[in-house]
Design a protein around this motif. Structure first.
Motif, mmCIF file in Angstrom:
data_model
loop_
_atom_site.group_PDB
_atom_site.id
_atom_site.type_symbol
_atom_site.label_atom_id
_atom_site.label_comp_id
_atom_site.label_asym_id
_atom_site.label_seq_id
_atom_site.Cartn_x
_atom_site.Cartn_y
_atom_site.Cartn_z
ATOM 1 N N SER A 123 -5.683 3.313 -6.471
ATOM 2 C CA SER A 123 -6.540 2.270 -7.011
ATOM 3 C C SER A 123 -6.903 2.458 -8.471
ATOM 4 O O SER A 123 -7.608 1.645 -9.038
ATOM 5 N N SER B 188 2.963 -0.168 -5.921
ATOM 6 C CA SER B 188 2.527 0.685 -4.833
ATOM 7 C C SER B 188 1.943 1.946 -5.435
ATOM 8 O O SER B 188 2.661 2.824 -5.889
ATOM 9 N N PRO C 166 0.829 -1.211 0.000
ATOM 10 C CA PRO C 166 0.000 0.000 0.000
ATOM 11 C C PRO C 166 0.860 1.255 0.000
ATOM 12 O O PRO C 166 1.924 1.298 0.634
ATOM 13 N N ARG D 42 -7.169 1.038 -1.209
ATOM 14 C CA ARG D 42 -6.288 -0.116 -1.080
ATOM 15 C C ARG D 42 -6.951 -1.413 -1.525
ATOM 16 O O ARG D 42 -6.304 -2.275 -2.123
ATOM 17 N N TRP E 192 1.943 -5.997 3.561
ATOM 18 C CA TRP E 192 0.994 -5.129 4.266
ATOM 19 C C TRP E 192 1.737 -4.318 5.323
ATOM 20 O O TRP E 192 2.143 -4.835 6.357
#
Length: 453
Positions: A226, A223, A135, A145, A167
Protein backbone atom coordinates in the motif's frame (compact mmCIF):
# COMPACT_ATOMS: atom_id res chain seq x y z
CA UNK A 1 -13.42 25.88 -33.70
CA UNK A 2 -14.37 26.62 -30.09
CA UNK A 3 -17.30 28.95 -29.41
CA UNK A 4 -16.35 31.25 -26.55
CA UNK A 5 -19.67 33.07 -26.04
CA UNK A 6 -23.32 32.36 -26.56
CA UNK A 7 -24.75 33.40 -29.96
CA UNK A 8 -27.01 36.43 -29.71
CA UNK A 9 -30.18 34.52 -30.63
CA UNK A 10 -29.45 31.82 -28.04
CA UNK A 11 -28.78 34.40 -25.37
CA UNK A 12 -32.01 36.20 -26.23
CA UNK A 13 -34.03 32.99 -25.98
CA UNK A 14 -32.52 32.18 -22.61
CA UNK A 15 -33.44 35.63 -21.30
CA UNK A 16 -36.98 35.59 -22.66
CA UNK A 17 -38.42 32.96 -20.35
CA UNK A 18 -41.98 33.51 -21.62
CA UNK A 19 -41.17 32.26 -25.11
CA UNK A 20 -41.10 28.56 -24.31
CA UNK A 21 -43.31 27.34 -27.14
CA UNK A 22 -41.61 26.98 -30.49
CA UNK A 23 -38.11 27.31 -29.10
CA UNK A 24 -35.52 24.73 -30.09
CA UNK A 25 -34.38 24.08 -26.53
CA UNK A 26 -32.30 21.11 -27.58
CA UNK A 27 -30.36 23.49 -29.83
CA UNK A 28 -29.96 25.85 -26.89
CA UNK A 29 -28.63 23.00 -24.74
CA UNK A 30 -26.21 21.98 -27.48
CA UNK A 31 -24.92 25.55 -27.83
CA UNK A 32 -24.32 25.71 -24.08
CA UNK A 33 -22.39 22.46 -24.20
CA UNK A 34 -20.18 23.66 -27.02
CA UNK A 35 -18.87 26.52 -24.92
CA UNK A 36 -18.28 24.28 -21.90
CA UNK A 37 -21.31 25.42 -19.89
CA UNK A 38 -22.51 22.00 -18.81
CA UNK A 39 -24.33 23.64 -15.89
CA UNK A 40 -26.57 25.69 -18.20
CA UNK A 41 -27.17 22.71 -20.46
CA UNK A 42 -28.15 20.61 -17.47
CA UNK A 43 -30.75 23.19 -16.45
CA UNK A 44 -32.19 23.39 -19.97
CA UNK A 45 -32.43 19.63 -20.35
CA UNK A 46 -34.00 19.33 -16.91
CA UNK A 47 -36.61 21.88 -17.97
CA UNK A 48 -37.32 19.84 -21.12
CA UNK A 49 -37.79 16.75 -18.95
CA UNK A 50 -40.29 18.57 -16.73
CA UNK A 51 -42.24 19.88 -19.73
CA UNK A 52 -42.38 16.40 -21.23
CA UNK A 53 -43.17 14.82 -17.85
CA UNK A 54 -40.61 12.12 -18.41
CA UNK A 55 -36.90 11.58 -17.94
CA UNK A 56 -34.97 13.15 -20.79
CA UNK A 57 -32.58 10.64 -22.24
CA UNK A 58 -30.13 11.80 -24.92
CA UNK A 59 -27.90 13.68 -24.99
CA UNK A 60 -27.32 15.03 -21.52
CA UNK A 61 -23.57 15.41 -21.19
CA UNK A 62 -21.09 16.28 -23.91
CA UNK A 63 -17.39 16.69 -23.22
CA UNK A 64 -16.23 18.13 -26.51
CA UNK A 65 -12.73 18.93 -25.29
CA UNK A 66 -12.17 15.22 -24.53
CA UNK A 67 -13.80 13.92 -27.69
CA UNK A 68 -16.47 11.75 -26.14
CA UNK A 69 -20.19 11.79 -25.50
CA UNK A 70 -21.87 10.13 -22.54
CA UNK A 71 -25.61 10.29 -22.01
CA UNK A 72 -27.77 9.34 -19.07
CA UNK A 73 -31.10 10.18 -17.51
CA UNK A 74 -31.42 13.71 -16.10
CA UNK A 75 -33.86 12.75 -13.37
CA UNK A 76 -33.44 9.01 -12.85
CA UNK A 77 -36.16 7.26 -10.87
CA UNK A 78 -37.03 3.67 -10.18
CA UNK A 79 -39.02 3.57 -13.41
CA UNK A 80 -36.46 5.58 -15.38
CA UNK A 81 -32.97 4.30 -14.46
CA UNK A 82 -29.89 5.94 -16.00
CA UNK A 83 -29.32 4.71 -19.53
CA UNK A 84 -26.18 5.08 -21.61
CA UNK A 85 -27.47 6.34 -24.96
CA UNK A 86 -24.46 7.06 -27.10
CA UNK A 87 -20.72 7.12 -26.91
CA UNK A 88 -18.01 8.43 -29.17
CA UNK A 89 -14.32 7.77 -28.57
CA UNK A 90 -13.19 7.65 -24.96
CA UNK A 91 -11.00 10.46 -23.70
CA UNK A 92 -7.55 10.88 -25.19
CA UNK A 93 -4.73 9.28 -23.30
CA UNK A 94 -3.78 10.84 -19.98
CA UNK A 95 -7.06 12.73 -19.45
CA UNK A 96 -7.25 13.59 -15.77
CA UNK A 97 -10.81 13.06 -14.59
CA UNK A 98 -9.91 14.65 -11.27
CA UNK A 99 -9.80 17.93 -13.19
CA UNK A 100 -13.22 17.53 -14.82
CA UNK A 101 -15.42 18.42 -11.85
CA UNK A 102 -15.82 21.15 -9.29
CA UNK A 103 -16.55 18.49 -6.66
CA UNK A 104 -15.19 15.00 -6.09
CA UNK A 105 -18.67 13.56 -6.61
CA UNK A 106 -18.91 15.24 -10.02
CA UNK A 107 -15.45 14.05 -11.09
CA UNK A 108 -16.24 10.49 -9.98
CA UNK A 109 -19.59 10.54 -11.81
CA UNK A 110 -17.87 11.57 -15.05
CA UNK A 111 -15.22 8.90 -14.71
CA UNK A 112 -17.84 6.26 -13.86
CA UNK A 113 -19.80 7.12 -17.01
CA UNK A 114 -16.64 6.86 -19.11
CA UNK A 115 -15.78 3.58 -17.40
CA UNK A 116 -19.22 2.09 -18.10
CA UNK A 117 -19.08 3.18 -21.74
CA UNK A 118 -15.93 1.08 -22.22
CA UNK A 119 -16.58 -1.76 -19.77
CA UNK A 120 -19.93 -2.66 -21.35
CA UNK A 121 -18.99 -1.89 -24.95
CA UNK A 122 -19.21 -4.69 -27.51
CA UNK A 123 -15.82 -3.59 -28.75
CA UNK A 124 -13.77 -1.15 -26.68
CA UNK A 125 -11.88 1.45 -28.74
CA UNK A 126 -8.44 0.30 -29.79
CA UNK A 127 -6.64 3.09 -27.93
CA UNK A 128 -8.27 2.33 -24.56
CA UNK A 129 -5.79 1.92 -21.73
CA UNK A 130 -6.34 -0.11 -18.58
CA UNK A 131 -5.11 -0.30 -15.01
CA UNK A 132 -5.54 -3.70 -13.37
CA UNK A 133 -5.11 -4.07 -9.62
CA UNK A 134 -4.21 -7.53 -8.32
CA UNK A 135 -3.47 -8.00 -4.59
CA UNK A 136 0.01 -9.23 -3.85
CA UNK A 137 0.67 -12.31 -1.74
CA UNK A 138 3.43 -10.96 0.46
CA UNK A 139 1.52 -11.32 3.70
CA UNK A 140 -0.61 -8.25 3.22
CA UNK A 141 -4.10 -8.18 4.66
CA UNK A 142 -7.11 -5.96 4.05
CA UNK A 143 -5.45 -2.85 5.50
CA UNK A 144 -2.68 -2.91 2.91
CA UNK A 145 -5.00 -4.00 0.14
CA UNK A 146 -7.64 -1.35 0.66
CA UNK A 147 -5.03 1.41 0.56
CA UNK A 148 -3.54 -0.02 -2.64
CA UNK A 149 -7.03 -0.53 -4.11
CA UNK A 150 -7.96 3.08 -3.40
CA UNK A 151 -4.68 4.29 -4.82
CA UNK A 152 -5.06 2.26 -8.01
CA UNK A 153 -8.61 3.51 -8.61
CA UNK A 154 -7.46 7.09 -8.03
CA UNK A 155 -4.59 6.64 -10.47
CA UNK A 156 -7.01 5.27 -13.07
CA UNK A 157 -9.15 8.40 -12.68
CA UNK A 158 -6.11 10.64 -12.93
CA UNK A 159 -4.75 9.03 -16.12
CA UNK A 160 -7.89 8.15 -18.07
CA UNK A 161 -7.43 4.40 -17.70
CA UNK A 162 -10.23 1.87 -17.30
CA UNK A 163 -9.88 0.34 -13.85
CA UNK A 164 -10.19 -3.44 -13.53
CA UNK A 165 -10.02 -5.45 -10.31
CA UNK A 166 -8.41 -8.89 -10.40
CA UNK A 167 -9.45 -10.07 -6.93
CA UNK A 168 -7.51 -13.29 -6.37
CA UNK A 169 -8.34 -13.88 -2.72
CA UNK A 170 -10.41 -16.85 -1.59
CA UNK A 171 -13.08 -14.64 -0.01
CA UNK A 172 -15.63 -12.58 -1.89
CA UNK A 173 -14.91 -8.85 -1.71
CA UNK A 174 -18.37 -7.90 -2.98
CA UNK A 175 -19.92 -9.46 0.12
CA UNK A 176 -18.46 -6.65 2.24
CA UNK A 177 -17.50 -3.77 -0.10
CA UNK A 178 -19.49 -1.96 -2.78
CA UNK A 179 -17.54 -0.21 -5.56
CA UNK A 180 -18.93 2.70 -7.64
CA UNK A 181 -18.89 0.73 -10.90
CA UNK A 182 -18.51 -2.82 -12.18
CA UNK A 183 -14.86 -3.60 -12.76
CA UNK A 184 -14.39 -7.37 -12.59
CA UNK A 185 -11.27 -8.18 -14.59
CA UNK A 186 -12.24 -11.82 -15.05
CA UNK A 187 -15.61 -10.95 -16.56
CA UNK A 188 -14.04 -8.35 -18.84
CA UNK A 189 -11.41 -10.87 -20.07
CA UNK A 190 -14.10 -13.42 -20.87
CA UNK A 191 -15.92 -10.91 -23.07
CA UNK A 192 -12.72 -9.42 -24.50
CA UNK A 193 -9.96 -12.07 -24.67
CA UNK A 194 -7.92 -9.67 -26.79
CA UNK A 195 -7.01 -7.89 -23.53
CA UNK A 196 -4.39 -10.59 -22.97
CA UNK A 197 -2.59 -9.58 -26.19
CA UNK A 198 -2.13 -5.92 -25.29
CA UNK A 199 1.29 -4.61 -24.20
CA UNK A 200 1.50 -4.55 -20.44
CA UNK A 201 3.76 -3.43 -17.67
CA UNK A 202 3.96 -5.13 -14.27
CA UNK A 203 4.41 -2.57 -11.52
CA UNK A 204 5.67 -3.99 -8.24
CA UNK A 205 7.68 -1.04 -6.95
CA UNK A 206 6.24 2.49 -6.73
CA UNK A 207 9.63 3.88 -7.76
CA UNK A 208 8.92 2.60 -11.26
CA UNK A 209 6.40 5.43 -11.66
CA UNK A 210 7.99 8.16 -9.62
CA UNK A 211 8.12 11.61 -11.27
CA UNK A 212 8.09 10.09 -14.73
CA UNK A 213 6.09 10.59 -17.88
CA UNK A 214 2.75 8.75 -18.23
CA UNK A 215 3.33 5.04 -18.62
CA UNK A 216 3.01 4.05 -22.31
CA UNK A 217 1.82 0.46 -21.78
CA UNK A 218 -1.80 -0.22 -22.73
CA UNK A 219 -2.24 -2.35 -19.63
CA UNK A 220 -0.70 -1.44 -16.28
CA UNK A 221 -0.83 -4.43 -13.94
CA UNK A 222 -0.27 -3.25 -10.39
CA UNK A 223 0.50 -5.65 -7.57
CA UNK A 224 2.29 -4.23 -4.57
CA UNK A 225 2.04 -3.00 -1.03
CA UNK A 226 0.00 0.00 0.00
CA UNK A 227 2.95 2.39 -0.06
CA UNK A 228 1.75 3.07 -3.61
CA UNK A 229 -0.60 5.61 -2.03
CA UNK A 230 2.31 7.76 -0.90
CA UNK A 231 3.51 7.83 -4.49
CA UNK A 232 0.34 8.92 -6.26
CA UNK A 233 -0.52 11.56 -3.69
CA UNK A 234 2.60 13.43 -4.82
CA UNK A 235 2.24 12.95 -8.56
CA UNK A 236 1.31 15.94 -10.70
CA UNK A 237 -1.67 13.99 -12.02
CA UNK A 238 -3.35 13.90 -8.62
CA UNK A 239 -2.79 17.48 -7.47
CA UNK A 240 -6.54 18.35 -7.76
CA UNK A 241 -7.24 16.04 -4.81
CA UNK A 242 -6.35 18.72 -2.31
CA UNK A 243 -9.03 21.00 -3.75
CA UNK A 244 -11.63 18.26 -4.23
CA UNK A 245 -11.10 16.92 -0.71
CA UNK A 246 -10.73 20.34 0.91
CA UNK A 247 -7.33 19.40 2.31
CA UNK A 248 -4.85 22.24 2.69
CA UNK A 249 -1.44 21.99 1.04
CA UNK A 250 0.72 23.97 3.43
CA UNK A 251 3.61 23.26 5.74
CA UNK A 252 1.45 22.69 8.81
CA UNK A 253 -0.85 20.20 7.10
CA UNK A 254 2.10 18.25 5.74
CA UNK A 255 4.13 18.11 8.95
CA UNK A 256 1.36 18.01 11.58
CA UNK A 257 -1.76 16.95 9.72
CA UNK A 258 -0.38 14.20 7.50
CA UNK A 259 -1.90 15.41 4.27
CA UNK A 260 -1.60 12.06 2.50
CA UNK A 261 -3.57 10.36 5.28
CA UNK A 262 -6.38 12.86 4.82
CA UNK A 263 -6.40 12.46 1.05
CA UNK A 264 -6.46 8.70 1.45
CA UNK A 265 -9.47 8.88 3.74
CA UNK A 266 -11.26 11.27 1.41
CA UNK A 267 -10.89 8.92 -1.57
CA UNK A 268 -11.91 5.89 0.47
CA UNK A 269 -15.15 7.62 1.44
CA UNK A 270 -15.83 8.45 -2.20
CA UNK A 271 -14.92 5.09 -3.74
CA UNK A 272 -15.91 2.47 -1.16
CA UNK A 273 -19.20 1.88 0.61
CA UNK A 274 -20.51 -0.96 2.79
CA UNK A 275 -22.86 -3.59 1.45
CA UNK A 276 -26.35 -4.08 2.88
CA UNK A 277 -25.07 -6.95 5.02
CA UNK A 278 -22.48 -4.71 6.65
CA UNK A 279 -24.88 -1.76 7.01
CA UNK A 280 -27.45 -3.87 8.83
CA UNK A 281 -24.90 -5.33 11.22
CA UNK A 282 -23.42 -1.92 11.96
CA UNK A 283 -26.83 -0.43 12.68
CA UNK A 284 -27.55 -3.25 15.13
CA UNK A 285 -24.16 -2.86 16.81
CA UNK A 286 -24.32 0.84 17.63
CA UNK A 287 -28.07 1.52 17.68
CA UNK A 288 -28.75 4.60 19.79
CA UNK A 289 -25.09 5.58 20.24
CA UNK A 290 -24.55 9.34 19.92
CA UNK A 291 -20.77 9.29 19.99
CA UNK A 292 -18.44 6.38 19.16
CA UNK A 293 -14.81 5.97 20.16
CA UNK A 294 -13.05 3.15 18.35
CA UNK A 295 -10.10 1.14 19.64
CA UNK A 296 -8.08 -1.18 17.44
CA UNK A 297 -5.85 -3.14 19.79
CA UNK A 298 -3.92 -5.59 17.64
CA UNK A 299 -1.74 -7.52 20.06
CA UNK A 300 -0.16 -9.71 17.41
CA UNK A 301 -0.58 -13.42 18.09
CA UNK A 302 0.74 -15.57 15.28
CA UNK A 303 -2.62 -15.98 13.56
CA UNK A 304 -2.74 -12.24 12.77
CA UNK A 305 0.90 -11.13 12.78
CA UNK A 306 4.43 -12.45 12.64
CA UNK A 307 5.50 -10.52 15.72
CA UNK A 308 4.19 -8.95 18.91
CA UNK A 309 2.57 -5.60 18.13
CA UNK A 310 1.50 -4.55 21.65
CA UNK A 311 3.15 -5.41 24.94
CA UNK A 312 1.37 -5.34 28.32
CA UNK A 313 2.81 -1.87 28.85
CA UNK A 314 1.40 -0.69 25.52
CA UNK A 315 -2.03 -2.09 26.43
CA UNK A 316 -1.91 -0.26 29.76
CA UNK A 317 -1.23 2.98 27.89
CA UNK A 318 -4.09 2.25 25.50
CA UNK A 319 -6.59 1.75 28.35
CA UNK A 320 -5.55 5.10 29.80
CA UNK A 321 -6.10 6.87 26.46
CA UNK A 322 -9.48 5.17 26.06
CA UNK A 323 -10.49 6.26 29.57
CA UNK A 324 -9.71 9.88 28.69
CA UNK A 325 -11.80 9.78 25.50
CA UNK A 326 -14.77 8.10 27.18
CA UNK A 327 -14.75 10.72 29.92
CA UNK A 328 -15.01 13.69 27.54
CA UNK A 329 -18.66 13.18 26.57
CA UNK A 330 -21.69 11.51 28.12
CA UNK A 331 -23.20 8.64 26.21
CA UNK A 332 -19.96 7.73 24.44
CA UNK A 333 -19.72 4.12 23.31
CA UNK A 334 -16.47 2.21 22.83
CA UNK A 335 -16.21 -0.03 19.79
CA UNK A 336 -13.37 -2.51 20.35
CA UNK A 337 -11.64 -4.46 17.59
CA UNK A 338 -8.95 -6.85 18.80
CA UNK A 339 -7.35 -10.16 17.89
CA UNK A 340 -7.04 -11.48 21.45
CA UNK A 341 -9.90 -12.86 23.55
CA UNK A 342 -8.24 -11.80 26.80
CA UNK A 343 -8.46 -8.17 25.68
CA UNK A 344 -12.19 -8.57 24.99
CA UNK A 345 -12.75 -10.00 28.46
CA UNK A 346 -10.81 -7.18 30.10
CA UNK A 347 -12.76 -4.55 28.15
CA UNK A 348 -16.07 -6.02 29.29
CA UNK A 349 -14.92 -5.98 32.90
CA UNK A 350 -13.75 -2.35 32.64
CA UNK A 351 -16.58 -0.76 30.64
CA UNK A 352 -19.53 -3.11 30.89
CA UNK A 353 -22.36 -2.16 28.53
CA UNK A 354 -20.42 0.82 27.17
CA UNK A 355 -18.23 -1.47 25.07
CA UNK A 356 -19.41 -2.97 21.76
CA UNK A 357 -17.42 -5.77 20.16
CA UNK A 358 -17.86 -8.73 17.84
CA UNK A 359 -17.82 -12.15 19.42
CA UNK A 360 -16.85 -14.11 16.31
CA UNK A 361 -13.41 -15.49 15.47
CA UNK A 362 -10.74 -13.19 14.05
CA UNK A 363 -8.29 -14.20 11.34
CA UNK A 364 -5.86 -12.44 9.05
CA UNK A 365 -7.52 -11.55 5.75
CA UNK A 366 -4.36 -12.07 3.71
CA UNK A 367 -4.21 -15.15 1.56
CA UNK A 368 -0.67 -16.30 2.34
CA UNK A 369 0.15 -14.50 5.55
CA UNK A 370 3.04 -16.59 6.79
CA UNK A 371 3.14 -17.49 10.45
CA UNK A 372 6.35 -19.49 10.73
CA UNK A 373 5.66 -20.84 7.26
CA UNK A 374 2.00 -21.71 7.89
CA UNK A 375 -0.98 -20.43 5.91
CA UNK A 376 -3.52 -18.04 7.41
CA UNK A 377 -5.28 -19.67 10.36
CA UNK A 378 -7.61 -18.69 13.18
CA UNK A 379 -6.75 -18.48 16.88
CA UNK A 380 -7.15 -22.25 17.26
CA UNK A 381 -4.76 -22.94 14.40
CA UNK A 382 -7.49 -24.09 12.01
CA UNK A 383 -7.63 -22.89 8.38
CA UNK A 384 -9.28 -19.50 8.22
CA UNK A 385 -13.02 -19.61 7.61
CA UNK A 386 -15.48 -17.10 6.18
CA UNK A 387 -16.64 -16.18 9.69
CA UNK A 388 -13.15 -14.95 10.55
CA UNK A 389 -13.07 -12.74 7.46
CA UNK A 390 -16.56 -11.40 8.18
CA UNK A 391 -15.60 -10.43 11.73
CA UNK A 392 -12.50 -8.62 10.47
CA UNK A 393 -14.37 -6.76 7.72
CA UNK A 394 -17.15 -5.72 10.09
CA UNK A 395 -14.49 -4.44 12.50
CA UNK A 396 -12.93 -2.41 9.69
CA UNK A 397 -16.20 -0.74 8.72
CA UNK A 398 -17.16 -0.13 12.34
CA UNK A 399 -13.81 1.51 13.09
CA UNK A 400 -14.55 3.89 10.21
CA UNK A 401 -17.77 5.09 11.87
CA UNK A 402 -16.00 6.46 14.93
CA UNK A 403 -15.58 10.12 15.85
CA UNK A 404 -12.28 9.35 17.60
CA UNK A 405 -9.93 6.40 17.76
CA UNK A 406 -7.09 4.70 19.61
CA UNK A 407 -4.94 2.55 17.32
CA UNK A 408 -2.11 0.05 17.47
CA UNK A 409 1.05 1.43 15.92
CA UNK A 410 2.22 0.01 12.58
CA UNK A 411 -1.12 -1.60 11.65
CA UNK A 412 -2.54 -0.43 8.34
CA UNK A 413 -5.86 -2.13 9.19
CA UNK A 414 -6.70 0.45 11.84
CA UNK A 415 -5.24 3.45 10.02
CA UNK A 416 -7.08 2.73 6.79
CA UNK A 417 -10.36 2.20 8.64
CA UNK A 418 -10.34 5.40 10.69
CA UNK A 419 -9.09 7.49 7.77
CA UNK A 420 -12.63 7.34 6.39
CA UNK A 421 -14.19 9.10 9.39
CA UNK A 422 -11.29 11.19 10.68
CA UNK A 423 -9.77 12.31 7.38
CA UNK A 424 -10.65 15.99 7.76
CA UNK A 425 -11.19 16.39 11.49
CA UNK A 426 -8.40 14.99 13.64
CA UNK A 427 -5.64 12.41 13.80
CA UNK A 428 -6.22 9.16 15.71
CA UNK A 429 -4.31 8.41 18.89
CA UNK A 430 -1.49 5.98 18.12
CA UNK A 431 -0.04 3.83 20.89
CA UNK A 432 3.67 4.02 20.23
CA UNK A 433 5.76 1.13 21.47
CA UNK A 434 6.95 1.54 25.06
CA UNK A 435 5.38 4.99 25.32
CA UNK A 436 3.09 6.27 28.05
CA UNK A 437 1.63 9.15 26.03
CA UNK A 438 -1.46 9.44 23.81
CA UNK A 439 0.16 10.58 20.56
CA UNK A 440 -2.13 11.99 17.85
CA UNK A 441 -0.35 10.80 14.75
CA UNK A 442 -0.36 8.03 12.16
CA UNK A 443 2.28 5.55 11.18
CA UNK A 444 3.90 6.84 8.02
CA UNK A 445 5.12 3.52 6.65
CA UNK A 446 2.04 2.45 4.71
CA UNK A 447 0.50 5.88 4.31
CA UNK A 448 3.48 7.64 2.81
CA UNK A 449 5.71 4.89 1.47
CA UNK A 450 8.17 4.90 4.40
CA UNK A 451 8.76 8.59 3.82
CA UNK A 452 7.83 11.66 5.80
CA UNK A 453 4.27 12.76 5.06
Amino acid sequence: MVIRKLPADVKRRLEEAKKLEGTDWEGVASACLQIGREDLSWRVLSMIARMRKDAYRCPSVFYSSYGWVASYSIDPTASHPPVLCSCMRPPAQNVNFLQTGTTLEEALARYAEFHRSVYFADRPPDDTRYLIYRPSFHGEGWGNRVIALTAAMTMAMATGRVFLLDWTSSWDLTRYVRLPFQCDAGEFRRRHPELADLPRALVTDPKQLRHGTPHPAAVMLYSSYSSFWGLISRRDATYPLGRLCDVADDHASRVLGHREYRLMGCMMRALLSPTRLIEERMMNAIAGARHVVAAHLRVGPLHTSNYVMMTDKDLHTAWGCIDELLATRDGTVLYLATDLEQVRVLARSKYGERVVQQEGPVAHTGEQHAARGASAVDAQGRPRGEDGVETAMLDWWMLGRAQDAVLTDMSSFGYSATARSLFNTTMPITIKKNSEKCHRTVWQGHVCGNETC
